[in-house]
Design a protein around this motif. Structure first.
Motif, PDB file in Angstrom:
ATOM      1  N   GLY A  66       0.824  -1.207   0.000  1.00  0.00           N
ATOM      2  CA  GLY A  66       0.000   0.000   0.000  1.00  0.00           C
ATOM      3  C   GLY A  66       0.856   1.253   0.000  1.00  0.00           C
ATOM      4  O   GLY A  66       0.562   2.217  -0.724  1.00  0.00           O
ATOM      5  N   LEU A  67       1.932   1.255   0.788  1.00  0.00           N
ATOM      6  CA  LEU A  67       2.850   2.397   0.808  1.00  0.00           C
ATOM      7  C   LEU A  67       3.534   2.572  -0.541  1.00  0.00           C
ATOM      8  O   LEU A  67       3.724   3.703  -1.006  1.00  0.00           O
ATOM      9  CB  LEU A  67       3.899   2.210   1.906  1.00  0.00           C
ATOM     10  CG  LEU A  67       3.403   2.340   3.337  1.00  0.00           C
ATOM     11  CD1 LEU A  67       4.512   1.950   4.319  1.00  0.00           C
ATOM     12  CD2 LEU A  67       2.936   3.758   3.609  1.00  0.00           C
ATOM     13  N   LEU A  68       3.886   1.469  -1.184  1.00  0.00           N
ATOM     14  CA  LEU A  68       4.502   1.554  -2.507  1.00  0.00           C
ATOM     15  C   LEU A  68       3.517   2.144  -3.516  1.00  0.00           C
ATOM     16  O   LEU A  68       3.888   2.946  -4.374  1.00  0.00           O
ATOM     17  CB  LEU A  68       4.990   0.178  -2.965  1.00  0.00           C
ATOM     18  CG  LEU A  68       6.161  -0.406  -2.177  1.00  0.00           C
ATOM     19  CD1 LEU A  68       6.429  -1.842  -2.599  1.00  0.00           C
ATOM     20  CD2 LEU A  68       7.407   0.448  -2.324  1.00  0.00           C
ATOM     21  N   GLY A  69       2.247   1.769  -3.384  1.00  0.00           N
ATOM     22  CA  GLY A  69       1.210   2.337  -4.253  1.00  0.00           C
ATOM     23  C   GLY A  69       1.063   3.838  -4.032  1.00  0.00           C
ATOM     24  O   GLY A  69       0.866   4.601  -4.990  1.00  0.00           O
ATOM     25  N   MET A  70       1.173   4.263  -2.779  1.00  0.00           N
ATOM     26  CA  MET A  70       1.099   5.696  -2.478  1.00  0.00           C
ATOM     27  C   MET A  70       2.299   6.439  -3.074  1.00  0.00           C
ATOM     28  O   MET A  70       2.155   7.557  -3.580  1.00  0.00           O
ATOM     29  CB  MET A  70       1.028   5.908  -0.962  1.00  0.00           C
ATOM     30  CG  MET A  70      -0.291   5.482  -0.361  1.00  0.00           C
ATOM     31  SD  MET A  70      -0.310   5.490   1.460  1.00  0.00           S
ATOM     32  CE  MET A  70       0.204   7.143   1.838  1.00  0.00           C
ATOM     33  N   ALA A  71       3.473   5.809  -3.029  1.00  0.00           N
ATOM     34  CA  ALA A  71       4.664   6.432  -3.614  1.00  0.00           C
ATOM     35  C   ALA A  71       4.485   6.588  -5.122  1.00  0.00           C
ATOM     36  O   ALA A  71       4.854   7.618  -5.696  1.00  0.00           O
ATOM     37  CB  ALA A  71       5.897   5.595  -3.303  1.00  0.00           C
ATOM     38  N   LYS A  72       3.890   5.597  -5.757  1.00  0.00           N
ATOM     39  CA  LYS A  72       3.619   5.693  -7.196  1.00  0.00           C
ATOM     40  C   LYS A  72       2.641   6.831  -7.471  1.00  0.00           C
ATOM     41  O   LYS A  72       2.823   7.608  -8.412  1.00  0.00           O
ATOM     42  CB  LYS A  72       3.047   4.392  -7.728  1.00  0.00           C
ATOM     43  CG  LYS A  72       2.408   4.598  -9.100  1.00  0.00           C
ATOM     44  CD  LYS A  72       2.796   3.683 -10.129  1.00  0.00           C
ATOM     45  CE  LYS A  72       2.131   3.797 -11.457  1.00  0.00           C
ATOM     46  NZ  LYS A  72       2.171   5.020 -12.163  1.00  0.00           N
ATOM     47  N   ALA A  73       1.607   6.952  -6.657  1.00  0.00           N
ATOM     48  CA  ALA A  73       0.619   8.025  -6.836  1.00  0.00           C
ATOM     49  C   ALA A  73       1.274   9.396  -6.696  1.00  0.00           C
ATOM     50  O   ALA A  73       0.952  10.326  -7.441  1.00  0.00           O
ATOM     51  CB  ALA A  73      -0.522   7.866  -5.832  1.00  0.00           C
ATOM     52  N   GLU A  74       2.212   9.526  -5.746  1.00  0.00           N
ATOM     53  CA  GLU A  74       2.913  10.802  -5.569  1.00  0.00           C
ATOM     54  C   GLU A  74       3.739  11.128  -6.812  1.00  0.00           C
ATOM     55  O   GLU A  74       3.763  12.264  -7.279  1.00  0.00           O
ATOM     56  CB  GLU A  74       3.818  10.758  -4.337  1.00  0.00           C
ATOM     57  CG  GLU A  74       4.511  12.078  -4.084  1.00  0.00           C
ATOM     58  CD  GLU A  74       5.367  12.068  -2.829  1.00  0.00           C
ATOM     59  OE1 GLU A  74       6.283  12.891  -2.775  1.00  0.00           O
ATOM     60  OE2 GLU A  74       5.120  11.251  -1.927  1.00  0.00           O
ATOM     61  N   THR A  75       4.406  10.106  -7.359  1.00  0.00           N
ATOM     62  CA  THR A  75       5.176  10.301  -8.590  1.00  0.00           C
ATOM     63  C   THR A  75       4.256  10.706  -9.738  1.00  0.00           C
ATOM     64  O   THR A  75       4.563  11.616 -10.506  1.00  0.00           O
ATOM     65  CB  THR A  75       5.933   9.006  -8.944  1.00  0.00           C
ATOM     66  OG1 THR A  75       6.838   8.701  -7.885  1.00  0.00           O
ATOM     67  CG2 THR A  75       6.719   9.151 -10.235  1.00  0.00           C
ATOM     68  N   ASP A  76       3.111  10.052  -9.837  1.00  0.00           N
ATOM     69  CA  ASP A  76       2.137  10.380 -10.892  1.00  0.00           C
ATOM     70  C   ASP A  76       1.647  11.815 -10.767  1.00  0.00           C
ATOM     71  O   ASP A  76       1.412  12.485 -11.772  1.00  0.00           O
ATOM     72  CB  ASP A  76       0.944   9.422 -10.845  1.00  0.00           C
ATOM     73  CG  ASP A  76       1.302   8.019 -11.313  1.00  0.00           C
ATOM     74  OD1 ASP A  76       2.380   7.828 -11.916  1.00  0.00           O
ATOM     75  OD2 ASP A  76       0.479   7.106 -11.074  1.00  0.00           O
ATOM     76  N   SER A  77       1.501  12.299  -9.528  1.00  0.00           N
ATOM     77  CA  SER A  77       1.019  13.670  -9.318  1.00  0.00           C
ATOM     78  C   SER A  77       2.028  14.709  -9.811  1.00  0.00           C
ATOM     79  O   SER A  77       1.677  15.873  -9.996  1.00  0.00           O
ATOM     80  CB  SER A  77       0.698  13.914  -7.844  1.00  0.00           C
ATOM     81  OG  SER A  77       1.888  14.055  -7.085  1.00  0.00           O
ATOM     82  N   LYS A  78       3.284  14.270 -10.033  1.00  0.00           N
ATOM     83  CA  LYS A  78       4.328  15.160 -10.555  1.00  0.00           C
ATOM     84  C   LYS A  78       4.588  14.858 -12.037  1.00  0.00           C
ATOM     85  O   LYS A  78       5.667  15.119 -12.558  1.00  0.00           O
ATOM     86  CB  LYS A  78       5.611  14.989  -9.749  1.00  0.00           C
ATOM     87  CG  LYS A  78       5.442  15.393  -8.289  1.00  0.00           C
ATOM     88  CD  LYS A  78       6.707  15.149  -7.502  1.00  0.00           C
ATOM     89  CE  LYS A  78       6.498  15.526  -6.046  1.00  0.00           C
ATOM     90  NZ  LYS A  78       7.696  15.314  -5.242  1.00  0.00           N
ATOM     91  N   ASP A  79       3.586  14.254 -12.686  1.00  0.00           N
ATOM     92  CA  ASP A  79       3.673  13.889 -14.108  1.00  0.00           C
ATOM     93  C   ASP A  79       4.730  12.830 -14.386  1.00  0.00           C
ATOM     94  O   ASP A  79       5.361  12.825 -15.444  1.00  0.00           O
ATOM     95  CB  ASP A  79       3.904  15.118 -14.993  1.00  0.00           C
ATOM     96  CG  ASP A  79       2.764  16.120 -14.891  1.00  0.00           C
ATOM     97  OD1 ASP A  79       1.611  15.692 -14.650  1.00  0.00           O
ATOM     98  OD2 ASP A  79       3.028  17.328 -15.038  1.00  0.00           O
ATOM     99  N   GLY A  80       4.919  11.923 -13.439  1.00  0.00           N
ATOM    100  CA  GLY A  80       5.846  10.815 -13.627  1.00  0.00           C
ATOM    101  C   GLY A  80       7.295  11.231 -13.493  1.00  0.00           C
ATOM    102  O   GLY A  80       7.612  12.373 -13.181  1.00  0.00           O
ATOM    103  N   ILE A  81       8.165  10.267 -13.739  1.00  0.00           N
ATOM    104  CA  ILE A  81       9.601  10.518 -13.657  1.00  0.00           C
ATOM    105  C   ILE A  81      10.142  10.689 -15.069  1.00  0.00           C
ATOM    106  O   ILE A  81       9.959   9.829 -15.927  1.00  0.00           O
ATOM    107  CB  ILE A  81      10.328   9.370 -12.938  1.00  0.00           C
ATOM    108  CG1 ILE A  81       9.912   9.331 -11.466  1.00  0.00           C
ATOM    109  CG2 ILE A  81      11.841   9.530 -13.059  1.00  0.00           C
ATOM    110  CD1 ILE A  81      10.535   8.217 -10.661  1.00  0.00           C
ATOM    111  N   ASP A  82      10.820  11.808 -15.272  1.00  0.00           N
ATOM    112  CA  ASP A  82      11.448  12.078 -16.562  1.00  0.00           C
ATOM    113  C   ASP A  82      12.820  11.418 -16.628  1.00  0.00           C
ATOM    114  O   ASP A  82      13.188  10.838 -17.640  1.00  0.00           O
ATOM    115  CB  ASP A  82      11.552  13.590 -16.779  1.00  0.00           C
ATOM    116  CG  ASP A  82      12.001  13.942 -18.173  1.00  0.00           C
ATOM    117  OD1 ASP A  82      11.476  13.349 -19.130  1.00  0.00           O
ATOM    118  OD2 ASP A  82      12.888  14.806 -18.309  1.00  0.00           O
TER     119      ASP A  82
END
Length: 129
Positions: A66-82
């Protein structure tokens, strides 16, 4: 022609090995783990977390995923990792622990740096949580 095919097969096999997480340096492995997280491969990330000899309960596994999913959501909120760049990598003398400094550049232009502790378990670098 035969030499070319042998060379091509060797390069292809090496790229598969590295692409599947068999990286030789802790920095390379940390980058692969973060790339997999950004792509939503929570199971890969979970499998590459150093358990340090502990066997987590089903509840602990669910919380961690669940924490890993939240970390992914945070990354998505910044338009992913370039991009992800290893700034430094310090491996301890015994060769089983490393500190990796990573810089993330997100799709929205923000940057962030983080220190990641990597531990060698069963001959492979894994991320300490």
């Amino acid at each position: 022609m035969k030499k070319f095919l042998v060379f091509f097969a060797a390069v292809f096999a090496l790229s598969l090995f590295v692409g599947c997480g068999g990286s030789s340096s802790p920095g390379d492995k940390a980058v692969v783990i973060y790339e997999k997280l950004a792509n939503g491969d929570v199971d890969f990330v979970y499998d590459n977390i150093a358990m340090q000899g502990k066997e987590p309960s089903e509840e602990e596994i669910a919380k961690l995923k669940g924490l890993l999913g939240m970390a992914k959501a945070e990354t998505d909120s910044k338009d992913g990792i370039d991009s992800i760049e290893v700034i430094s990598e310090e491996i301890e003398e015994d060769g089983n622990k490393a500190t990796v400094r990573i810089q993330f550049t997100y799709g929205n232009g923000e940057t962030d740096e983080d220190d990641v502790i990597m531990l060698k378990e069963d001959g492979d670098w894994k991320m300490k949580m």
